[in-house]
Motif scaffolding. Structure first.
Motif: not given
Length: 661
Positions: A310, A346-347, A349, A353, A355, A357-360, A370
């Motif tokens: 992304y 969190n591996k 997305w 998700w 983008y 914070s990189g967390t669900n 997402n």
């Protein structure tokens, strides 16, 4: 053809179980409010699609748009693999009722959650349907046509052609085309193994060579587009010749002979030559083949069905994929498995998700957070992107496996491409959950991608007589003829399995084919035209109801509508019907607001509504959004407008009528 290293079968297996009439709109100069005023197109099918508006359950809206003649193209990944079932197993239900069976592999788990069987992550709005069900296909195509979807890409990566579903889909595409609708056309995606490539030839011989379906195919550069693996051919022990190489044409011929798709090598070579001239080939690109942050390894003919980077890659000729959720950890279930969730949540997305914070965030699932960010890549690259493919519509299932991908999951239960509400990638409407949010979200973004001008369609005024054909030269909104059909289709499952059913729906009564609207400054005239003579159920209050939303009206509303016309059964000949308004904001409760004159005869039901009754004070310039619905079993449930009887337009969509410029 390009040369690219073939990836091991262990990585790729299971990754993807996964005519219009004449007339044009005439544009006038833009006004100071940046709205383009456009006289209604003589092509009523185009005008209908352009005039659709909606507000979803979360309050996100879209208005009129110039989408039907846009050069930008939008495709949608579509699965036709839903067939007769040995059993229907719902992961979300099992997580609540019997998680040990879901994650188990022993004999005690096999009855309720057997290994190597596909499981649904949730329940589609149309049930656990068979892909050959014409009732479902017709409603799907109606939804896509109204959305401005240009083509469907069929998943044929699993070496099964699903002949009944394929033919049923193609025949319904023809049905839409014959009426004048610009229905989505069909393209196909194949995988990379020798058997998958042999299926290219089989599909070509069965369907592409059949002149009956010649109008059904989506074309690029003037030829039907097909996506295959254009990587190094003939490499590896699977093909029986270690490190040998073929041209792509030779490889197509070789695989057809290898898997008995043709009778001889001579025939195979002839078919391969035909296909090389017949198709525009694109390269099926797997997400791990370009998992870097640059576009320099993405070539012109690359065709990705999902992206693990992304912002997403954009090919040199302007193609990009947008997807609902992504699984860079290879198995969606890894984010929820008791043995992995602490480290793997969190591996992947999920639908929510973030983008940044990189967390669900499960609280953002319903809004498609997402997906909305995936669409932002498209809008931020306006001018560079000219084709978008959405993943996806109706995958719904994943197999319960224990030997999936890597040793990391060895012996543990895995569901690869879908798992639950958060970790799945369908946008088709569902029972509960996100409802129709994703359908309308994709439609809103599709319209913005194709043409983001603010437009206002208008038409002439007149004073028609209800029982006459004269004076109705205002707006005409088309609806698919034949969508009000009875549903009666098998969904065979083994005796005693959950959800065994034959899906039926007999709410079809009146098939609306068009609605005409005009005003004369005092009255709003609406004429509903049906395929056959109108049938009235005098005991019901769901006969040809008209729901209206008057723009600027701040009164009480239900689902955005302030008024409901004709809850009483219409009468033959001249009559009077009720005009009601919402009694309690947000509730399907109505009180009298006035009356309207009507005329019912044969296939026509016409209504004359005083503008004052609708609270319209400025008769020279007003906007009304509306829909006509018949046979809705529970009119207070907005999702029923996708399912029951006939709703023109379908579901939560509305037609927009503008009085004056």
């Amino acid at each position: 053809m390009k040369k690219r290293r073939l990836w091991s079968a262990v990585l790729a297996t299971g990754m993807l179980f996964s005519a219009y009439g004449c007339g044009e709109e005439t544009e006038t100069p833009q006004k100071s409010d940046n709205t383009v005023k456009i006289e209604t197109s003589a092509n009523q099918y185009k005008a209908t699609v352009n005039s659709l508006v909606s507000t979803d359950a979360l309050g996100r809206s879209f208005g009129e748009a110039l989408v039907t003649d846009a050069e930008n193209q939008v495709g949608l990944f579509y699965w036709i693999w839903h067939e007769e079932k040995s059993g229907i197993y719902n992961i979300s239900e099992l997580l609540e009722s019997n998680p040990s069976a879901l994650w188990g592999t022993g004999s005690a788990s096999q009855t309720v959650s057997p290994l190597n069987q596909t499981h649904y992550w949730g329940e589609p709005l149309y049930g656990y349907y068979d892909s050959s069900d014409p009732w479902v296909i017709r409603r799907h195509l109606e939804l896509f046509t109204m959305s401005g979807i240009d083509y469907l890409i069929l998943d044929q990566t699993n070496y099964v052609l699903y002949p009944e579903a394929t033919e049923a889909l193609l025949n319904e595409v023809l049905y839409f085309q014959q009426q004048g609708w610009d229905c989505p056309k069909i393209a196909v995606m194949f995988g990379y193994t020798s058997y998958s490539n042999s299926c290219v030839g089989e599909f070509y011989l069965k369907y592409y060579k059949n002149e009956k379906y010649s109008s059904c195919w989506y074309k690029k550069d003037g030829k039907p587009m097909i996506s295959v693996d254009l990587a190094d051919t003939g490499v590896g022990s699977e093909y029986g010749t270690e490190n040998s190489e073929y041209t792509f044409e030779e490889w197509l011929a070789y695989t057809m002979v290898l898997h008995n798709k043709v009778s001889s090598e001579t025939e195979a070579k002839a078919v391969a030559r035909e296909m090389m001239n017949f198709f525009t080939f694109r390269n099926t690109l797997w997400p791990y083949q370009h998992n870097d942050e640059k576009d320099d390894n993405v070539e012109k003919d690359d065709y990705s069905w999902i992206d693990w980077v992304y912002p997403q890659h954009i090919t040199s000729d302007g193609y990009v994929n947008v997807s609902v959720a992504q699984h860079p950890a290879y198995a969606m279930s890894a984010s929820e498995h008791p043995a992995f969730s602490a480290t793997h949540y969190n591996k992947n997305w999920g639908r929510g998700w973030d983008y940044v914070s990189g967390t669900n965030d499960i609280d953002r699932v319903a809004q498609g957070y997402n997906l909305e960010n995936q669409w932002k890549t498209v809008h931020k690259n306006k001018g560079k992107v000219n084709e978008v493919m959405i993943t996806g519509w109706n995958e719904w299932t994943a197999a319960k496996l224990t030997d999936y991908y890597t040793q990391e999951y060895g012996g543990y239960v895995c569901f690869a491409d879908n798992f639950n509400y958060e970790f799945s990638r369908d946008s088709e409407m569902m029972v509960g959950g996100y409802g129709d949010n994703y359908y309308l979200q994709n439609m809103r973004n599709t319209r913005a991608f194709k043409n983001d001008k603010k437009v206002r369609f208008y038409a002439a005024t007149s004073s028609p007589t209800l029982n006459s054909e004269k004076g109705w030269a205002g707006r005409t909104y088309m609806d698919l003829a034949g969508d009000a059909m009875e549903r009666n289709f098998r969904n065979t499952v083994a005796e005693g399995r959950p959800h065994a059913a034959v899906y039926t729906n007999t709410t079809n009564r009146n098939d609306i084919v068009s609605t005409q609207v005009v005003n004369d400054g005092k009255y709003l005239y609406i004429k509903i035209n049906t395929l056959n003579d109108i049938v009235v159920d005098e005991t019901a209050n769901n006969n040809l109801n008209i729901l209206l939303s008057v723009q600027g009206n701040t009164g009480a509303s239900w689902e955005g509508y302030q008024y409901l016309v004709n809850r009483q059964a219409p009468q033959n000949g001249a009559g009077i019907t009720s005009v009601e308004k919402v009694a309690v904001n947000g509730k399907y409760e109505w009180i009298g607001a006035g009356n309207a004159e009507t005329y019912l005869s044969g296939k026509t039901f016409a209504i004359k509504i005083p503008l004052a009754t609708l609270g319209i004070k400025d008769a020279s310039s007003f906007t009304v959004d509306f829909k006509v619905a018949d046979g809705i079993s529970d009119p207070s449930d907005m999702m029923k407008y996708y399912v029951d009887g006939d709703s023109a337009p379908i579901g939560r969509l509305n037609y927009r009528y503008n009085a004056g410029k």
